[in-house]
Structures are given as C-alpha cells and as structure tokens.
Design an enzyme around this catalytic site. Structure first.
Site, PDB file in Angstrom:
ATOM      1  N   GLY A 421       7.755 -14.480 -61.263  1.00 49.88           N
ATOM      2  CA  GLY A 421       8.418 -14.152 -59.742  1.00 49.88           C
ATOM      3  C   GLY A 421       7.376 -13.263 -59.255  1.00 49.88           C
ATOM      4  N   GLY A 423       7.386 -11.375 -54.916  1.00 51.35           N
ATOM      5  CA  GLY A 423       7.865 -11.151 -53.430  1.00 51.35           C
ATOM      6  C   GLY A 423       7.197  -9.967 -52.839  1.00 51.35           C
ATOM      7  N   GLY A 424       7.844  -9.674 -51.663  1.00 54.72           N
ATOM      8  CA  GLY A 424       7.029  -8.638 -50.824  1.00 54.72           C
ATOM      9  C   GLY A 424       6.995  -7.305 -51.552  1.00 54.72           C
ATOM     10  CE  LYS A 442      11.769  -4.939 -57.326  1.00 57.94           C
ATOM     11  NZ  LYS A 442      13.192  -4.471 -56.975  1.00 57.94           N
ATOM     12  CG  ASP A 538      18.772  -8.772 -49.012  1.00 59.72           C
ATOM     13  OD1 ASP A 538      19.079  -9.641 -48.317  1.00 59.72           O
ATOM     14  OD2 ASP A 538      17.793  -9.105 -49.810  1.00 59.72           O
TER      15      ASP A 538
END
Length: 744
Positions: A421, A423-424, A442, A538
């Site tokens: 994965g 993302g930003g 992460k 979020d």
C-alpha cells in the site's frame, strides 16, 4: 536547427553516397574524404548550391566526375585519388568562378588544359598532378591571388608563362622538363613557397626569456602564455600567408575572450596531412606574468567547447590545449628552502598522517562497538540525541522498539514485492519479524516525517490503545533518520474494497450489521475509554479493515486529536478529513467534537446500505437517501433503487428501517441532535438482539467478545466464515495511508 557542416572524413565509411544528400540544400561543407565509399557520386550533388567546400578525395568512387555547374559559392574542391572515368576537363572548370582551390590528383583527366580557370578572381591553388593533361600549359592572364599551379606527372609538352604570374609552378615529371637543355625553375623540386603568417614581434627589442616564457606582443615583456593548437577542419581559403585574414582572427580572439588588444600570438600556420588548417595559439595575461586559475578555466572553456566563434571564413574547429603551469609548480616561484628540508618535512608529515589514520580507525571502531552495546542494553538511549525536541524515550504500553536493520530484513530490503500500500504519508510493507508474526510496516517518506516530540507523542498514544476493533500497534522504529510504525497485519482489506466486490467476496446484510457494530465499538472506545479520549477525524470506509473472520478494525490514527477532559470542543485553524465524510458543522465552524466522527460514521452506514461511495458521479449519498426516503414503504423505506443489489434480494433485511433511521440521526445537521457512539453501539446491538443474536453487550468496553446465535437459527454468513477464514482473497490495501483532503 539547420545542418550546414557534414564532416565525416576518416570514418571508415563504406558503400554508396546516398542520393538523399542532394536534398540537404542547407549544406555549406561536405567532407567525406579518406573513407572507402564506392559507386558513382549522386547526380543531384549540384543541388547543393550553398556549399563552400566539397571534399570526396581518397575513396573508391567511380563513374563520371560529378557535374558541379551551378554551385556558384564553391571555394574548395578535392576529388583526388578515386577511380572516376577518364575524361577531358569538365565544363565547370571554366564556369565556377568562386573557386579558390581546385584539387584533383590522379583523377584520370586528360586532354587540353582550360585556360579560363587561372583567371578566376579568387583562385589561389590549382593542384592537378598525376593526370594525363597534354599539349601546352598556357596560364594567360591570371588572377591576382594565384599562388600555386601544380601539374606534376602529366603529359605537358610546352609551357607558356604569364607576365603577371611569378609564384610557384610545378611541372616535374612532364615532357616539357625532359626536353629542356637547362633546368628551368618550374622543373625544380625546390621552389620557394610563400612564407606562412606569424604574429609580428619586430616592434619588441630582443628580450631574453626563459625556456617556458614568451614575449607578449602587446607589452613586449616576458610572460607565461596559455598555449594550444587551433585546428580548423574546413576553412574557405588556402593562403596561409594572408596577413589581413589572420590579423582578423587575432582581433576576434582578444575581443571575444575579453583579452587585452594585442595579447594574442599566432604561429606555425600550415595545412596538415588531413587538410586541416593548424594554428599555434598563445594568449597572454593582461598585466601579470601569469593567468590565474579562473582565467585559464574561462579561456579553456570558451575554446574547447566552441563557445568562441571565429570569423566565418575559418569554418568549424577544435582546440587542443597545452598544460598550464601556475606559480609554484614545475619550478616556477622557487622556494627558499633547500631540497633536503622540504624532503624532511614531507617524510615527517607522511609518518604523522599514517599514525593519525591508525588512531582514528581504532577510535572509530571502539566508538561503534560501544554504541552497539549501549543500543542492545538500552534501545532508547539514543532517542534524545536523534532529535532536539524528543525530550527522552517514549513511555510504551505493549509496543516495542525495532531497529532499522531488523525491519529492513523483515521486508527483504523494503522490496517492491513486499509493498502492499501507499499514500501521502509514505508506503506500507508486509514483513515477517523475528517472532514469525506477519506485520504491516508503515514507512514515512521524505517530507512526511514529524519532529521527535510529535512522533514520540503519537507512538505513546497508539501504544495505550488496546481494543479488539482497533488496529493494534506492534512497535516502531526511530533510527537512521527513519520513522516507521509497525501494526498488526490485517489480511482482508478495507470495507470500501469489500463493498466494491474486490476479491470476489460479497457481504450479506447480517455481515454488514456486524461490521457496523464492530466499527462503532472501536470508535466508542476512542471517545469514552481511551486515556486521554481521542477524536479520529478521518472516519471512512477506507479506514475500516476486515480481519480473517471479517471483524471490523478501525485504522489510521494519523489525524487523531487528543481530547481534553475539561474541554469537549476544539477550534482548529485547518479543517482535516475526507470530502463526503466531513461534518458540515465542523467544516463551517472549525469546531471539532466527537460528534464529527458520528457524522462520518453515519455516512459509512449509508455505504453499508447502498455500497456507493459518498460522492459518486457528482451525487452526494446523504442527499440522495434523504430525497428518496419514504415511510410508506414498509420493506425498504423508499430506498429500493439505492440499496445494494447484493442485499436487496434478501427477504425483509434484519432491522433495516431502524438502521436507516439511526444513520439519519447520525447525519443531523446540528451536533446536539446526533447520538453518541456509545448510543449507536447500543442501538445496533438491539437490532441484532431482536433477531436472537447474542452480542455480549458491553458497549464500548467490549474487546474480547464475539457474536453468538442464541436461537440456533441458520445464517448463510456463518458458512461463509468457515469457508473463508483462511482465505487470502483480499490483500492488505494500505488504507492506513488514506489520502487527506483539506477543503479550502
């Protein structure tokens, strides 16, 4: 860009000259000499009407000599040493009046010599040796620039001189020389050629200079010039004695190189065996004896990179620079110290340097060894030194520290194959740590890392959050400039992916109710039981992950905000969240409360009903549901067309109307009218309990219980769970990195 020079001389080319060369009408210079080209010259060669130099010498070309009529700018022609057909002098010998040099040696030419070519106004050299011209060589009235006429080894029987020509003429090897009783000058191998130009130093008195110095023609003093060789590959002239032309080159050099006028010296000017014009160049410093390094670099750059442009008649060039010795090198600026003293100092410095290197290596190894020991005994010992604002090691509960090397090894050096994965914030990698557990790592990318204090606060917060319906933090890494969070690995992707049917799994209505309950319990825990309480900020379907048994786990606390016990409302200068899920009151007032998460959860409840994204094809799901709502529809509440077909076919979905009403309560415009997450948990539990399902209701505190069927009723979802518990149909989606939209 226009092609004007084709310089392919001495390139070992073979084959034919392509016919297409005649279409490049912009050409000014064409050099194909000293190759192995064969066959005829293309008949359209005379289309090149702009050409100044044509050199096809020393090939294996055959057929007729090319017709050059119409090439009225042609200055230099060399067609020597090919195998052209034996013919008389072609007509263009008498018509191309722009010629400066005509060279056709061993070209198979015969017959009478045309007189007109000696009259051309610019003609300087006619070199036609090794042919079979016969009869009388009559120069007639010659042009004023004519310098050399060479008909060596032809069949000329008579010579008629010109009253206005007294330069070089060579007729050696012709019958006219063997028939003479006396050996005239034109039959002599030794004839005085015109002297090549050289910059004059006559105005300077004979000043003795050292071997590596030269007289500066501008100041007449000895200095150290910067020397090199200018090689012009296609000049439009052959007269190396023309002083005005080379003085023009001198002026061009000192002007464009920003030198003092008169500080350029040219010498040893000649045409080499490759028919290139060589000019030995010296440039002198303005006032000092030496150039400094920056001046040499500038001049060398201008010449070596052809930034300097010479007068057009000189054509393309290259520059070969000679080494320049600065003061103090090669004996310049000699030291007053003796050679012995210098040698002694050098030896002493060398020994000292070796000792220092050995000591440095030993000290470095000892330091590294000590750091490794300290790291193993106290993994957080270096935390403060790595960040000025970290304020000591984090206080963790249930999470551990990982070294960078350990995580690097677990992900096979963060290979693309392990990437699951992105993302930003960065990327997520699947890894297997030393315990054998599978984790999701992460890794923050450059520009997304926090300060040490912020990172410490985040991992302390995440390590204290333990709930069955929240993604658990396994550990972290804060080393070598890296910030990484290690989470438990959730294999079945996000709720959003499952609603879209990725991987082939379809969620029935009962499964969706259980996912809603699990998600609500996770959020209720954050709001009510976390210490301190947390607002997610979020909440969305992409941040709800499903484990092996499709139990929901809320993820991504990157936007989470701690809630003060004494204050439930927070003013934020920057609204954060994802469009479609944003609480309109929070967006308008910038006041954040737990009810903002409630609104977002209401949107997720509508997603569970419709499987549609919040904003799809410009339509907002909340508005669509409110518009279609009809209480007259006892079964589907007026939402038949909006309901996901997967659950629409089911007879009388469990608690459907009550679930819709609860979702709409969450979506109330005013926060005071929305229920708490704890209230939502209880409402969903009631829906399930009314169907005889035991939810083990502990509301938000429930972290270990599961659902049980108290009535013994059969549900298809139970079979599906048994079949798919070990399924790998869904891969980790990387939803921990959900993109953040910040409305303006």
């Amino acid at each position: 860009m226009t092609l004007i020079h084709v310089l392919f001389d001495s390139n070992k080319l073979t084959g034919l000259i392509p016919q297409s060369i005649g279409h490049v009408t912009s050409l000014e210079v064409l050099r194909l000499d000293r190759n192995s080209l064969n066959g005829p010259v293309p008949s359209n060669i005379n289309n090149l009407t702009r050409i100044n130099e044509l050199n096809l010498a020393n090939n294996q070309l055959s057929g007729p000599i090319p017709d050059l009529i119409g090439m009225n700018l042609l200055n230099y022609v060399d067609l020597s040493n090919n195998t052209f057909d034996n013919i008389e002098a072609p007509a263009w010998f008498s018509t191309v009046e722009s010629l400066i040099v005509l060279v056709i040696e061993s070209g198979g030419l015969h017959g009478k010599i045309p007189q007109n070519m000696f009259r051309f106004p610019q003609i300087q050299q006619v070199l036609l040796k090794g042919n079979a011209f016969n009869g009388t060589l009559d120069l007639g009235k010659t042009g004023s620039d004519l310098q050399v006429v060479n008909f060596e080894n032809n069949a000329i029987t008579n010579y008629k001189s010109s009253p206005n020509y007294n330069a070089t003429i060579v007729l050696i090897g012709n019958p006219v020389c063997t028939a003479q009783l006396e050996n005239p000058i034109y039959c002599s191998p030794q004839q005085q050629m015109q002297k090549a130009y050289s910059t004059s130093l006559l105005h300077c008195t004979s000043t003795p200079c050292t071997l590596d110095q030269s007289v500066n023609p501008q100041s007449c003093n000895c200095a150290y010039p910067y020397e090199g060789l200018l090689v012009f590959r296609a000049p439009f002239f052959r007269d190396v004695s023309n002083s005005s032309r080379f003085q023009e080159l001198e002026r061009s050099l000192w002007t464009k190189l920003s030198l003092t006028p008169g500080s350029v010296h040219l010498s040893n000017i000649l045409f080499n065996n490759d028919n290139y014009l060589e000019v030995h160049l010296k440039v002198f410093p303005s006032t000092e004896m030496y150039f400094n390094r920056s001046e040499i670099q500038k001049i060398g750059f201008y010449l070596s990179n052809q930034t300097y442009k010479p007068p057009a008649k000189f054509g393309p060039y290259y520059y070969i620079a000679s080494p320049y010795s600065f003061p103090g090198s090669n004996g310049r600026g000699k030291s007053s110290m003796s050679t012995g003293v210098i040698a002694g100092i050098a030896v002493g410095c060398s020994i000292l340097l070796i000792v220092l290197v050995i000591v440095g290596i030993y000290a470095f190894k000892q330091k590294k060894r000590a750091e490794e020991v300290a790291k193993q005994s106290k993994p957080f010992a270096s935390w403060a030194s790595m960040s000025k604002d970290s304020s000591g090691a984090p206080q963790l509960k249930g999470a551990r520290w990982f070294s960078f090397d350990e995580l690097k090894k677990s992900t096979n050096n963060f290979s693309e194959a392990n990437e699951i994965g992105s993302g930003g914030y960065g990327k997520v990698y699947k890894g297997i740590i030393s315990t054998g557990d599978v984790v999701a790592i992460k890794r923050a990318q450059q520009g997304s890392t926090q300060g040490g204090l912020e990172f410490k606060t985040e991992i302390e917060l995440l390590s204290r959050v333990h709930h069955k319906n929240l993604v658990g933090l396994v550990g972290f890494c804060f080393e070598k400039g890296e910030q990484m969070l290690v989470y438990e690995y959730i294999p079945n992707g996000t709720l959003r992916e499952n609603l879209m049917g990725r991987g082939g799994r379809q969620l029935d209505w009962l499964c969706r109710l259980k996912i809603a309950l699990g998600s609500a319990r996770g959020l209720a825990y954050l709001h009510e039981l976390a210490n301190p309480p947390i607002i997610h900020r979020d909440v969305k379907s992409a941040n709800i992950l499903l484990d092996e048994t499709l139990h929901a786990k809320v993820s991504d606390f990157g936007l989470s905000k701690l809630v003060s016990d004494s204050r439930k409302g927070h003013i934020s200068t920057q609204v954060k969240g994802t469009l479609g899920y944003l609480d309109p009151e929070y967006y308008m007032t910038q006041q954040l409360t737990e009810k903002s998460d409630v609104y977002s959860f209401g949107v997720i409840m509508l997603e569970l009903i419709t499987a549609k994204q919040p904003i799809e094809k410009g339509r907002y799901i909340v508005r669509e549901v409110r518009t279609a709502l009809s209480k007259k529809d006892e079964e589907h509440y007026g939402l038949t067309e909006l309901i996901d077909p997967t659950i629409r076919a089911a007879m009388n979905p469990i608690g459907f109307k009550r679930f819709v009403e609860l979702a709409l309560q969450c979506l109330e415009e005013s926060t005071v009218n929305r229920p708490t997450m704890n209230k939502i948990v209880k409402e969903i539990e009631i829906i399930l309990q009314n169907e005889g399902l035991n939810t083990n209701s502990n509301s938000a505190s429930s972290s270990t219980t599961d659902f049980g069927n108290t009535k013994g009723a059969h549900h298809p979802f139970n079979d599906q769970l048994q079949k798919e518990t070990n399924s790998n149909a869904f891969q980790y989606s990387g939803s921990l990195f959900a993109p953040i939209v910040e409305p303006k």
